[in-house]
Design an enzyme around this catalytic site. Sequence first.
Site, PDB file in Angstrom:
ATOM      1  N   HIS A 124     -16.460  -2.182  33.406  1.00 45.24           N
ATOM      2  CA  HIS A 124     -16.974  -3.091  34.431  1.00 45.24           C
ATOM      3  C   HIS A 124     -15.859  -3.933  35.081  1.00 45.24           C
ATOM      4  CE1 HIS A 124     -20.500  -4.587  36.335  1.00 45.24           C
ATOM      5  NE2 HIS A 124     -20.520  -5.771  35.779  1.00 45.24           N
ATOM      6  N   ASP A 138     -18.426   2.689  33.394  1.00 47.35           N
ATOM      7  CA  ASP A 138     -19.129   1.413  33.524  1.00 47.35           C
ATOM      8  C   ASP A 138     -20.614   1.713  33.724  1.00 47.35           C
ATOM      9  OD1 ASP A 138     -20.118  -1.079  34.144  1.00 47.35           O
ATOM     10  OD2 ASP A 138     -19.261  -1.118  36.171  1.00 47.35           O
ATOM     11  N   SER A 172     -19.340  -7.183  40.193  1.00 43.74           N
ATOM     12  CA  SER A 172     -20.702  -7.139  39.685  1.00 43.74           C
ATOM     13  C   SER A 172     -21.657  -7.820  40.668  1.00 43.74           C
ATOM     14  CB  SER A 172     -20.705  -7.801  38.301  1.00 43.74           C
ATOM     15  OG  SER A 172     -21.831  -7.482  37.578  1.00 43.74           O
TER      16      SER A 172
END
Length: 520
Positions: free
Chosen positions: A455, A423, A157
């Site tokens: 994710h 995601d 991320s």
Amino acid sequence: MFWWKEILISFSVIVFIAAVEKYPQYIEGYSLDIPVDHFSYTKDDTFKIRYFYNLTFYKPGGPIFFYPGNEGSLEVFADNTGIIWDLAPLFNAAIIFIEHRYWGKSLPFGNDSFTDVSRIGHMTSIQAIADFAIILPLFKKTFKISNDAKIIVIGGSYGGMLAAWMKLKYPELIHGVWASSAPVVWFNGGGTPIGGYGNRVQKSFEFLGCNPKILFDGFNAIKILGKDVQGRQALADIFKVNPKTPLNSEADVQKLLTFVQTAIENLAMTNYPYPTTFLASLPAWPVKVACSFINQTPSNPSLADLANLMKNISKIYFSSELTCLDVKICGNPENPKLADVWDFQKCTEIIIELCAMGPPNDFFPQLCTDRDSFLRTRKQFCSDNYKHIGWTADFMRENAIRDIYGWDFRQSSNIIFTDGTIDPWGAGGVTNDTPGISDGQNRQIFNFIIEGSAHHLDLRQPSSCDPENIKNVRYQIVQIIKTWLNPSLPPYQPKPLPAFAFSNVTNCEYLYNQYPWNQN
Ligand SMILES: *[C@@H]1O[C@H](CO)[C@@H](O)[C@H](O)[C@H]1NC(C)=O
Ligand SMILES: *[C@@H]1O[C@H](CO)[C@@H](O)[C@H](O)[C@H]1NC(C)=O
Ligand SMILES: *[C@@H]1O[C@H](CO)[C@@H](O)[C@H](O)[C@H]1NC(C)=O
Ligand SMILES: *[C@@H]1O[C@H](CO)[C@@H](O)[C@H](O)[C@H]1NC(C)=O
């Protein structure tokens, strides 16, 4: 990623809760004094940055696996990136996680870090990666790790973005990068559509077996009920709204809409194949659970049916008995001031252009239609929240990320990007249109698109319920890292991932040290 939510724009929220999974083990340390400002000579403030390390598996000649902390306390990432502990013994690697400034216990000005732009203004990604770049060589020195030890950055991320940006900015320090679910092109000119997030959420529901269009009617039902006192009372009863944040006006109802939207977005983001406790305590495939509610809803539902559906789905994510519409009043964040930190970055440099657009793009209430309306909405949010600490419209640098790092990988090498098709953040990952990606293989740059993956699932501790394609991508990544570390091996030729299939294992358990997970 991106956890503390602003009111009007579609983003995700974290609720910090204690993880109940088996913790990886590490030792806590603090850096020497680090400059608060790496880039000027007008301040001499310094502070200490926290890190976690584990040298149990390190042997001379081995690399360092380094995780750059994201927007949260470091424990959250250390406890949800189990793959590093699994791979360290294979590579004789040292492990280090370094906390991101202004989070957890790495506050430059203690509790005053957030109260004025003269202090919080040092909260930028470029300052953070400069911290990491100073600490890594010190870490080698402190623990007598060879200065030649190669550094592999593994991040998810925002941490994945930081990893990729470090490779661009510090190529001689960083040997290789595994950037998972890193939306590095979700900026002006990067090519990601503004509605990409909401559209992926919608696709995630479709993937898990339902038609989520009824959720648009659900949001509408809340709006309609919210128009008068009686309807608001009905909503308060259905959602068990906390009396500390009553539904007295349509503005309060807007907060309820945001609450539901946040829940749905986060269910999609953390839609993992087994029960987890990353952002909240969730069942396996939580979107599938939401789909089961959708599929049970009566045809021709009443407004109350629709509101109940929205409540039932929200409660998968926000499990507390009462619905709190303002975390600063009745929520339980670890420190309400910290709630603002990531949002502040979204008002200065991390201008990810994203918002819900409504049907047919997504099932959320429409919050913007194009880039201009997005920017207007964002600036309003920033002004509402940060004017009092000195923010002005000039602080928002729409092209900061392009100008500081960009997304041109033609001169770079040794990067693995991974993104999941379900995601929501996967919409902002690199594509074949990103410079240096389609022809990246001869520079050992890879872009794996993982069907059915939420994710940064690939970074988590392997599980008996992982789909075959996740096992396979991890296996291929190990082979790639081997070639990075051993120049006598031929360059790795990636293979297509096996098709996605739901695992038929029912009792999910974490698997430790099971490489190669039956892959070859
Ligand atoms: C490092 O991690 C391994 C695996 O979890 C654990 O057995 C070991 O005790 C840890 N070492 C330290 C110093 O925490
Ligand atoms: C900072 O605030 C926290 C939470 O309110 C408190 O526990 C801590 O003692 C404060 N630290 C200092 C240095 O004032
Ligand atoms: C919501 O959940 C309640 C209790 O679990 C159930 O009785 C009701 O039928 C559900 N309604 C909808 C529309 O999902
Ligand atoms: C699960 O799937 C695997 C591979 O497709 C198969 O070998 C196994 O027998 C299946 N197990 C069950 C319990 O269905």
